[in-house]
Design a protein around this motif. Sequence first.
Motif, short mmCIF file in Angstrom:
data_model
loop_
_atom_site.label_atom_id
_atom_site.label_comp_id
_atom_site.label_asym_id
_atom_site.label_seq_id
_atom_site.Cartn_x
_atom_site.Cartn_y
_atom_site.Cartn_z
N LYS A 1 39.76 63.52 121.73
CA LYS A 1 40.71 64.54 121.26
C LYS A 1 39.99 65.67 120.55
CE LYS A 1 44.53 61.24 120.71
NZ LYS A 1 45.47 60.59 119.74
N GLN A 2 38.97 65.32 119.78
CA GLN A 2 38.20 66.34 119.07
C GLN A 2 37.46 67.24 120.06
OE1 GLN A 2 38.48 66.90 115.97
NE2 GLN A 2 36.90 68.48 115.75
N CYS A 3 37.02 66.69 121.19
CA CYS A 3 36.37 67.50 122.22
C CYS A 3 37.33 68.54 122.79
CB CYS A 3 35.84 66.61 123.33
SG CYS A 3 34.42 65.59 122.88
N ALA A 4 38.59 68.14 122.98
CA ALA A 4 39.59 69.08 123.49
C ALA A 4 39.86 70.19 122.47
CB ALA A 4 40.87 68.33 123.84
N ILE A 5 39.92 69.82 121.20
CA ILE A 5 40.12 70.81 120.14
C ILE A 5 38.93 71.77 120.08
CG2 ILE A 5 40.37 71.12 117.64
CD1 ILE A 5 41.83 68.42 117.60
N MET A 6 37.76 71.22 120.25
CA MET A 6 36.54 72.02 120.20
C MET A 6 36.51 73.05 121.33
SD MET A 6 32.71 70.43 120.03
CE MET A 6 33.45 68.92 119.37
N ALA A 7 37.00 72.66 122.52
CA ALA A 7 37.01 73.57 123.66
C ALA A 7 37.92 74.77 123.41
CB ALA A 7 37.45 72.82 124.91
N LYS A 8 39.01 74.57 122.65
CA LYS A 8 39.91 75.67 122.32
C LYS A 8 39.36 76.53 121.18
CE LYS A 8 44.05 73.11 123.76
NZ LYS A 8 45.36 72.56 123.32
N GLU A 9 38.63 75.89 120.27
CA GLU A 9 38.10 76.61 119.11
C GLU A 9 36.92 77.48 119.47
OE1 GLU A 9 36.44 75.60 114.58
OE2 GLU A 9 37.08 73.99 115.96
N PHE A 10 36.05 76.97 120.37
CA PHE A 10 34.86 77.71 120.78
C PHE A 10 34.97 77.99 122.28
CE2 PHE A 10 33.68 74.89 117.30
CZ PHE A 10 33.13 75.79 116.39
N GLU A 11 35.01 79.26 122.63
CA GLU A 11 35.20 79.64 124.03
C GLU A 11 34.04 79.17 124.91
OE1 GLU A 11 35.81 83.70 126.71
OE2 GLU A 11 35.63 83.80 124.52
N TRP A 12 32.82 79.31 124.42
CA TRP A 12 31.65 78.92 125.21
C TRP A 12 31.57 77.39 125.37
CZ3 TRP A 12 28.74 76.01 121.86
CH2 TRP A 12 28.91 76.28 120.49
N ALA A 13 32.13 76.64 124.41
CA ALA A 13 32.17 75.18 124.56
C ALA A 13 33.19 74.77 125.62
CB ALA A 13 32.49 74.51 123.23
N GLY A 14 34.23 75.57 125.78
CA GLY A 14 35.23 75.28 126.79
C GLY A 14 34.74 75.48 128.21
N ASN B 1 32.43 71.36 131.41
CA ASN B 1 33.45 70.51 132.01
C ASN B 1 33.94 69.47 131.00
OD1 ASN B 1 33.95 67.75 133.76
ND2 ASN B 1 34.74 69.59 134.77
N SER B 2 35.22 69.12 131.07
CA SER B 2 35.81 68.20 130.10
C SER B 2 35.15 66.82 130.15
CB SER B 2 37.32 68.06 130.36
OG SER B 2 37.56 67.57 131.67
N THR B 3 34.80 66.36 131.37
CA THR B 3 34.14 65.05 131.46
C THR B 3 32.74 65.08 130.88
OG1 THR B 3 33.30 65.52 133.69
CG2 THR B 3 35.48 64.49 133.51
N ALA B 4 32.07 66.23 130.95
CA ALA B 4 30.75 66.36 130.34
C ALA B 4 30.86 66.31 128.82
CB ALA B 4 30.09 67.66 130.79
N ARG B 5 31.91 66.92 128.27
CA ARG B 5 32.12 66.84 126.82
C ARG B 5 32.41 65.40 126.40
NH1 ARG B 5 35.37 71.49 127.95
NH2 ARG B 5 37.26 70.24 127.59
N GLN B 6 33.21 64.70 127.21
CA GLN B 6 33.52 63.31 126.89
C GLN B 6 32.27 62.44 126.97
OE1 GLN B 6 36.63 62.12 129.55
NE2 GLN B 6 38.15 63.50 128.65
N ALA B 7 31.38 62.73 127.93
CA ALA B 7 30.14 61.96 128.05
C ALA B 7 29.27 62.13 126.81
CB ALA B 7 29.37 62.39 129.30
N MET B 8 29.24 63.33 126.23
CA MET B 8 28.46 63.54 125.01
C MET B 8 29.12 62.84 123.83
SD MET B 8 26.05 65.06 126.38
CE MET B 8 25.04 65.24 124.91
N ALA B 9 30.45 62.77 123.81
CA ALA B 9 31.12 62.01 122.76
C ALA B 9 30.80 60.52 122.89
CB ALA B 9 32.63 62.24 122.84
N GLN B 10 30.67 60.04 124.12
CA GLN B 10 30.28 58.65 124.33
C GLN B 10 28.88 58.38 123.80
OE1 GLN B 10 30.79 57.90 128.51
NE2 GLN B 10 32.93 57.25 128.26
N ARG B 11 27.98 59.34 123.99
CA ARG B 11 26.63 59.17 123.45
C ARG B 11 26.67 59.01 121.93
NH1 ARG B 11 22.33 63.25 126.47
NH2 ARG B 11 22.84 62.70 128.62
N ALA B 12 27.52 59.80 121.29
CA ALA B 12 27.63 59.70 119.82
C ALA B 12 28.19 58.34 119.41
CB ALA B 12 28.50 60.84 119.29
#
Length: 268
Positions: free
Chosen positions: A49-62, A65-76
């Motif tokens: 959920k935080q990854c989705a919020i981050m994509a809206k807060e930072f344009e370049w983070a959006g 790809n959403s699955t790539a953001r989720q993969a980095m959250a999995q690493r954490a």
Amino acid sequence: MIVLEFKLKGKAEQYRIIDDMIRTAQFVRNKTLRYWIDNQGIKLVDLYKQCAIMAKEFEWAGKLNSTARQAMAQRAIFAIQRFFANCKAKKPGKKGYPQFKKHTRSVEYKTSGWELSTDKRCLTFRDGFAAGKFKLIGSRDLHFYAPQEIKRIRIVRRADGYYAQFCINVERKEEPVSTGKIIGIDVGLNHFYTDSDGETVPNPRYLRKSEKALKRLQKRVSRKKKGSKSRKKAINKLGRKHLKVSRQRKDFAIKTALCVVKSNDFVA
């Protein structure tokens, strides 16, 4: 899973876009770790959920790809779980408290954000960064595997270029041919291994043979001005030499192990 690796061939502008993708992935991973530090006790779903919020807060983070953001959250979260597992096991010394990354070299995609060509020799990225089409260079063939069997694609930056690793969910079945022989092996420092018959395989010592060259290249790096182009070139040459030594050691170990397994029925 099995992993097939190919080198990516593209233009200089495309490589710079991949660097931006890797930096964005590092930012997402560090940002989710910061969120866990401030709100301990949260789960992986909360980081998604935080990854989705981050994509809206930072344009370049959006753009990532959403699955790539989720993969980095999995690493954490994996780093967090490893830390708690070490604490629970009462591992002596440092327990590996999750740290912020500074030099991330890879980014992972799951089942979206990329597309293979019909001949499976080209890879195209379809997310907001629009890195474009890359030619896949390698000796392996992806025609044996269906697209739905590819569960992840990892883009890795190395000293000699950029690589794509395909994580494929298949079962490998090999039928061994019995030779009726049993052999024991002892791995050591003086010899690569010594078997129960008394035969030895010498250690190639690739790192020891390359120490002078590595030392010379390291001196060149230290003499260059920090932040200069000449220093970056010197670092790249040093990284290429380390990469060559690493590949030499890996190839020798794999080829030697295959020879032992093929000549004997059972290795202890």
